[in-house]
Design an enzyme around this catalytic site. Structure first.
Site, PDB file in Angstrom:
ATOM      1  N   ASP A 278       0.854  -1.174   0.000  1.00 23.62           N
ATOM      2  CA  ASP A 278       0.000   0.000   0.000  1.00 23.62           C
ATOM      3  C   ASP A 278       0.909   1.248   0.000  1.00 23.62           C
ATOM      4  OD1 ASP A 278      -2.185   1.654  -0.054  1.00 23.62           O
ATOM      5  OD2 ASP A 278      -3.249   0.656   1.566  1.00 23.62           O
TER       6      ASP A 278
HETATM    7  C1  BGC Z   1      -5.193   3.089   0.100  1.00 27.31           C
HETATM    8  C2  BGC Z   1      -5.362   2.030  -0.958  1.00 27.31           C
HETATM    9  C3  BGC Z   1      -5.258   2.638  -2.330  1.00 27.31           C
HETATM   10  C4  BGC Z   1      -3.926   3.363  -2.441  1.00 27.31           C
HETATM   11  C5  BGC Z   1      -3.667   3.967  -3.807  1.00 27.31           C
HETATM   12  C6  BGC Z   1      -3.976   3.962  -0.136  1.00 27.31           C
HETATM   13  O1  BGC Z   1      -3.963   5.051   0.707  1.00 27.31           O
HETATM   14  O2  BGC Z   1      -5.114   2.462   1.356  1.00 27.31           O
HETATM   15  O3  BGC Z   1      -6.603   1.389  -0.781  1.00 27.31           O
HETATM   16  O4  BGC Z   1      -5.405   1.678  -3.317  1.00 27.31           O
HETATM   17  O5  BGC Z   1      -3.882   4.390  -1.474  1.00 27.31           O
HETATM   18  O6  BGC Z   1      -4.462   5.065  -4.036  1.00 27.31           O
END
Ligand code: BGC
Length: 734
Positions: A278
């Site tokens: 993530d």
């Molecule tokens: C979130 C994810 C997301 C990623 C990319 C993160 O802050 O937890 O769910 O896919 O950002 O945008």
């Protein structure tokens, strides 16, 4: 709006479902490529970033050098195409980029939030919605979506429960698999397919106190039997990638966790796609207290098997020194690079897939109709006293009141990166369209869901007094759920409860519709309402779906995919809990219940149980039959019941099949959903619904981490929800 990008070749490829090379050919191509790559180029493939504003000269240079394997949220379609051209034509090895984005519940056409979609219990419709999202997103050059999310959440304070597919691992798994099939289509290489990403691996939804990013402690039996199950379903559906979560899991952050990634996902499940962290989760290993510095963070992320680092740059900055100093085995780098290249090959990126498919500027009729149908099927009727709903279209005048009746941005929900706000049809618009403006008095009462001022109350009360029914639209703004949007209270925010109390006095009758990103507590408001319809954040076409339900064009058929607590103090509350040694009983004397597992000040039962939802008719369940008293480990058992529509309207019913094992080597839940079926019955019609069970359906992970069914006594139910329905029994024998 989606720009038109004419490209006959891509159109043809999309229509023909262009096939990439066979698996063996792909492995040979990867072999040939990896031996030619420098260590820097490999680490580049393992790195993802966002465009620094736009495609600057610096970004162009970096792409030329192979500094990045992927971009997220990257620029316009034209910029993406240009970046790809540079990667393919001007970098040393011509390795294409993969463009990722959060296409979570629709792209241009916005579908209900995933929690709402899960209340439809309709995998095929959920799949079709994902297919449409894939078509719309691939049209602007996106290859990869960071969806579906299948985190099991038992705490509605956590804002990301909105993105979840409910609390049940079976239902979440079935729906996650449906989404994977929808996004990825028949072939990943088709120009209108997106690679999907199962996230957030794993345990993120068990966050302590419901606070986002917080620590989780999940014993292995629970991890395997609950939290990992939907991920396994996504893997079995062929998901191309996994995303490791932000949370610390049992003392080892999920993005540096060798047990969950390397052992479970790679060794046990044989997953051969790639794993992305993530957003900055690799560097966050330092703040967690799991890595001493960036070098240590890179080492622990790569060793765990996290192939691609999102946004932080520890892999690239420190990876080379780690390999050269002998601390990191270069083979691990090669494994990660191979996994990333494998998906790039499967997507057809090496074969010139990079061209978008042209789509019309406006959402297609099919997209809008699917959005309407999914919103309609996600509506859960929680209360309908004296058949207050549906309202007759011949009604004199209605008052539409409340901050969520005409709030396009809020009804779209939490993850909307490209949703067309002008295309959103609100409940107010649709009720006006249906009845004519003159018969609809409109007063928001509050400016938004958090508004505490009573300034708008007088106008709302005026509207209520002059109407034959009040339609009160309450709930939460979109920004109150989703990432980093935990709440410490579950009530209707702002002055909504006061507004409802005052309107109820003036209304005859008051019908409440709640638009929200999580299960809320609204006991008093429900008491004062004749009917309550839960609409989640229903997306672009929420307005028509809600208006049609209120005025009887369709019977609501959604069923709760999460338990609704009576009050915050009951949280965590979920249907598939263990029994305890002293279960409380709903009946019985106070003395008999004294030393049982309950509260002194509120019932131990939920406000509304998992699986619950009413229709505009009454369904009766009877005649439960189990085909034999015993089932052998290799055998099968049929369980059936008769479902009758005993009311006067046709409707869908979601028939739910549950089991309970009474004794086993580890305790088992009081009920577990095993299967379900949506049936449609006309008034007076009855149908026998049958489910087939085999021992493998009853398998669970024991304390040694082994998956097996154990002999013993079972209860079975075919039921309208998790708290009722006729019961039968059988024995599972060796
Ligand atoms: C979130 C994810 C997301 C990623 C990319 C993160 O802050 O937890 O769910 O896919 O950002 O945008």
């Amino acid at each position: 709006m989606i720009p038109r990008l004419a490209c006959a070749g891509a159109l043809l490829a999309g229509a023909l479902g262009l096939q990439a090379a066979t698996p063996a050919e792909i492995e040979r191509k990867i072999d040939a490529l990896v031996v030619r790559m420098t260590l820097e180029e490999k680490l580049g493939q393992m790195s993802q970033t966002t465009f620094p504003g736009s495609l600057t000269d610096q970004a162009r240079d970096q792409i030329r050098q192979g500094r990045w394997g992927s971009f997220l949220n990257a620029g316009t379609p034209q910029e993406k195409a240009e970046a790809q051209r540079i990667a393919v034509k001007e970098s040393r090895l011509g390795i294409p980029l993969i463009f990722g984005q959060d296409v979570i519940h629709g792209y241009q056409t916005v579908f209900p939030i995933p929690l709402g979609q899960s209340a439809s219990w309709d995998p095929d419709l959920v799949r079709r919605a994902a297919r449409i999202a894939a078509r719309e997103a691939s049209a602007v050059g996106i290859h990869w979506t960071f969806a579906p999310m299948m985190d099991i959440a038992r705490d509605p304070r956590w804002g990301r429960i909105a993105e979840s597919l409910g609390e049940d691992p079976y239902l979440a798994g079935v729906l996650a698999a449906a989404m994977v099939r929808g996004f990825q289509g028949e072939s990943l290489a088709a120009a209108d397919s997106l690679a999907a990403c199962a996230k957030h691996y794993v345990g993120y939804g068990a966050t302590e106190g419901g606070r986002d990013y917080n620590t989780t402690w999940i014993p292995e039996v629970l991890l395997r039997n609950v939290y990992l199950r939907p991920f396994r379903a996504a893997r079995d559906a062929g998901v191309a990638s996994f995303m490791t979560a932000f949370n610390d899991l049992n003392g080892v952050p999920a993005s540096g966790n060798q047990f969950t990634v390397r052992q479970v996902l790679r060794d046990e499940w044989k997953f051969d796609g790639f794993v992305v962290s993530d957003y900055t989760a690799i560097e966050e290993l330092i703040a967690h207290g799991y890595a001493a510095d960036q070098t240590d963070a890179a080492l622990k992320g790569i060793r765990a098997g996290v192939d691609m680092e999102m946004v932080s740059t520890d892999y690239y900055d420190r990876g080379k020194a780690l390999v050269e100093s002998g601390r990191l085995d270069a083979k691990l780098i090669d494994q990660s690079v191979r996994s990333i290249l494998r998906i790039k090959y499967r997507l057809g990126l090496f074969d010139g897939r990079a061209q978008p498919v042209p789509t019309p500027a406006a959402a297609s009729a099919d997209a809008l109709e699917t959005a309407r149908k999914l919103a309609a099927e996600s509506l859960v009727l929680l209360k309908n006293q004296d058949g207050a709903l549906p309202l007759a279209k011949s009604i004199g005048k209605v008052a539409v009141i409340g901050p969520l009746a005409d709030s396009p941005v809020d009804q779209m929900g939490t993850w909307v990166l490209a949703g067309d706000v002008k295309a959103v049809r609100t409940p107010l618009n649709e009720i006006r369209r249906m009845l004519g403006e003159a018969r609809v008095a409109w007063a928001p009462g509050l400016k938004n869901s958090r508004d505490t001022s009573h300034e708008g109350f007088a106008a709302a009360l005026d509207a209520a007094r002059g109407a034959d029914a009040v339609l009160l639209f309450l709930g939460e703004e979109a920004s109150l759920s989703g990432e980093a949007s935990a709440r410490a209270f579950l009530n209707l925010p702002g002055a909504q409860e006061e507004l409802a109390a005052e309107v109820a006095q003036a209304a005859r009758p008051m019908i409440t519709v709640i638009l929200a990103g999580r299960p809320l507590t609204f006991h008093e408001v429900a008491e004062k309402s004749k009917a309550v319809l839960y609409a989640w954040h229903p997306g672009s076409m929420g307005g028509p779906a809600i208006a049609e339900a209120l005025f009887g064009d369709a019977s609501p058929s959604g069923r709760l995919s999460t338990t609704f607590p009576r009050t915050l103090g009951q949280v965590p509350i979920y249907y598939d809990h263990m029994n305890t040694g002293r279960p409380a009983a709903e009946s019985g004397t106070e003395a008999a219940n004294k030393y049982t597992s309950k509260y002194l000040d509120v019932s131990f039962t939920p406000e509304y149980p998992f699986g619950y939802g009413l229709a505009y008719t009454r369904f009766e369940y009877s005649n439960l039959k189990v085909s034999a008293p015993r089932m052998s480990m290799g055998g099968k058992l049929m369980v059936s019941a008769e479902i009758a529509n005993a009311g006067s309207r046709e409707s869908d019913e979601i028939v739910q099949f549950y089991t309970r094992q009474l004794a086993a080597s580890v305790t088992r839940p009081v009920r577990e959903l095993r299967a379900f079926r949506r049936v449609h019955l006309k008034p007076g019609e009855r149908q026998t619904v049958e489910f087939t069970l085999s021992a493998s359906d009853l398998a669970f992970y024991n304390a040694r981490g082994q998956l097996a069914a154990e002999p013993g006594k079972f209860d079975v139910w075919i039921a309208p929800d998790s708290a009722s329905g006729p019961m039968g029994t059988f024995d599972l024998v060796r």
